[in-house]
Design a protein around this motif. Structure first.
Motif, short mmCIF file in Angstrom:
data_model
loop_
_atom_site.label_atom_id
_atom_site.label_comp_id
_atom_site.label_asym_id
_atom_site.label_seq_id
_atom_site.Cartn_x
_atom_site.Cartn_y
_atom_site.Cartn_z
N LEU A 69 0.82 -1.22 0.00
CA LEU A 69 0.00 0.00 0.00
C LEU A 69 0.85 1.27 0.00
N THR A 70 1.99 1.22 0.67
CA THR A 70 2.90 2.37 0.66
C THR A 70 3.43 2.60 -0.76
N GLY A 71 3.78 1.52 -1.45
CA GLY A 71 4.24 1.64 -2.84
C GLY A 71 3.16 2.19 -3.75
N ILE A 72 1.93 1.72 -3.55
CA ILE A 72 0.81 2.21 -4.36
C ILE A 72 0.58 3.69 -4.11
N GLU A 73 0.66 4.10 -2.85
CA GLU A 73 0.44 5.51 -2.52
C GLU A 73 1.51 6.39 -3.17
N ARG A 74 2.78 5.98 -3.07
CA ARG A 74 3.86 6.77 -3.65
C ARG A 74 3.73 6.86 -5.17
N THR A 75 3.39 5.75 -5.79
CA THR A 75 3.22 5.74 -7.24
C THR A 75 2.05 6.62 -7.65
N SER A 76 0.97 6.57 -6.90
CA SER A 76 -0.21 7.38 -7.21
C SER A 76 0.11 8.87 -7.11
N ARG A 77 0.79 9.25 -6.04
CA ARG A 77 1.14 10.67 -5.88
C ARG A 77 2.06 11.15 -7.01
N SER A 78 3.03 10.31 -7.35
CA SER A 78 3.95 10.65 -8.44
C SER A 78 3.20 10.79 -9.76
N THR A 79 2.29 9.88 -10.02
CA THR A 79 1.51 9.92 -11.26
C THR A 79 0.62 11.15 -11.30
N LEU A 80 0.00 11.50 -10.19
CA LEU A 80 -0.84 12.71 -10.16
C LEU A 80 -0.02 13.97 -10.44
N ARG A 81 1.20 14.03 -9.86
CA ARG A 81 2.07 15.19 -10.14
C ARG A 81 2.41 15.25 -11.63
N LYS A 82 2.70 14.09 -12.22
CA LYS A 82 3.06 14.06 -13.64
C LYS A 82 1.87 14.48 -14.50
N ILE A 83 0.67 14.05 -14.16
CA ILE A 83 -0.53 14.43 -14.91
C ILE A 83 -0.75 15.93 -14.83
N GLU A 84 -0.59 16.52 -13.65
CA GLU A 84 -0.74 17.97 -13.52
C GLU A 84 0.29 18.71 -14.38
N ASP A 85 1.52 18.21 -14.38
CA ASP A 85 2.56 18.84 -15.18
C ASP A 85 2.27 18.71 -16.68
N ILE A 86 1.74 17.58 -17.09
CA ILE A 86 1.38 17.38 -18.51
C ILE A 86 0.28 18.35 -18.91
N ARG A 87 -0.72 18.50 -18.05
CA ARG A 87 -1.82 19.43 -18.36
C ARG A 87 -1.33 20.86 -18.48
N SER A 88 -0.46 21.28 -17.56
CA SER A 88 0.02 22.66 -17.64
C SER A 88 0.92 22.85 -18.88
N LEU A 89 1.75 21.84 -19.20
CA LEU A 89 2.56 21.91 -20.41
C LEU A 89 1.67 21.98 -21.65
N GLN A 90 0.61 21.19 -21.66
CA GLN A 90 -0.30 21.17 -22.81
C GLN A 90 -0.96 22.53 -23.00
N ASP A 91 -1.40 23.15 -21.93
CA ASP A 91 -2.02 24.48 -22.03
C ASP A 91 -1.02 25.50 -22.57
N ASP A 92 0.19 25.50 -22.02
CA ASP A 92 1.22 26.44 -22.46
C ASP A 92 1.62 26.18 -23.91
N PHE A 93 1.79 24.90 -24.25
CA PHE A 93 2.17 24.52 -25.62
C PHE A 93 1.10 24.96 -26.62
N ASN A 94 -0.17 24.74 -26.28
CA ASN A 94 -1.27 25.11 -27.18
C ASN A 94 -1.32 26.62 -27.42
N LYS A 95 -1.05 27.42 -26.40
CA LYS A 95 -1.02 28.87 -26.58
C LYS A 95 0.09 29.27 -27.55
N ARG A 96 1.27 28.69 -27.35
CA ARG A 96 2.40 29.01 -28.23
C ARG A 96 2.17 28.48 -29.64
#
Length: 175
Positions: A69-96
């Protein structure tokens, strides 16, 4: 089977692998998989992996569950951070991209550029329903603006979204 026989069997089954410099792993003895003694007492969760103590108690399944469960929690948090970063990159990229190319405002093109870290002219032609020269011009405008990198491999031209690729392959901090 009395308790002393069971303990002897467990000691034989839980022997750590000492012949290999690799980290310990589950050991197969007869047809049963069991954990080495260091892993059966929540040592990974506490951060120790000493095998100097003999296994005297039955392994606690709660420790394994907590470890998983600790491994699942760490992986989930890491994945959520990556998803947020992808979304912000996508918004910035689309504007440019809208500023750099007429095709940059095409929503299907924007989706194509973030489905994979690369795209082909053929994919843009099929999905955006435009001619090959138009698709080539759109992608070339994005290359000129520095948003994509043009790479010729054989007869194909790949347009690589370097920022997206870097984000996908970066290592995430644990914890």
């Amino acid at each position: 089977m009395d308790t002393s026989e069971r303990e002897r069997l467990q000691m034989r089954l839980w022997r750590p692998q000492t012949h290999s410099p690799r980290p310990q792993r589950l050991v197969r003895s007869s047809s049963i998989y069991s954990a080495p003694p260091a892993l059966s007492r929540c040592s990974l969760i506490r951060g120790t992996t000493s095998t100097s103590r003999p296994a005297r108690r039955k392994p606690s399944h709660g420790c394994w569950i907590l470890y998983i469960l600790t491994g699942i929690e760490r992986t989930s948090r890491s994945t959520l951070r990556k998803i947020e970063d992808i979304r912000s990159l996508q918004d910035d990229f689309n504007k440019r991209a809208r500023e750099a190319s007429k095709g940059g405002s095409n929503s299907e093109l924007q989706l194509i550029l973030f489905e994979q870290p690369y795209c082909r002219i053929k994919t843009v032609v099929e999905r955006c329903k435009v001619s090959r020269p138009t698709a080539t011009a759109w992608l070339q405008d994005l290359v000129t603006a520095g948003l994509l990198q043009d790479l010729k491999i054989g007869r194909d031209r790949l347009f690589i979204n370097r920022e997206f690729l870097k984000l996908l392959v970066r290592t995430e901090p644990t914890g």
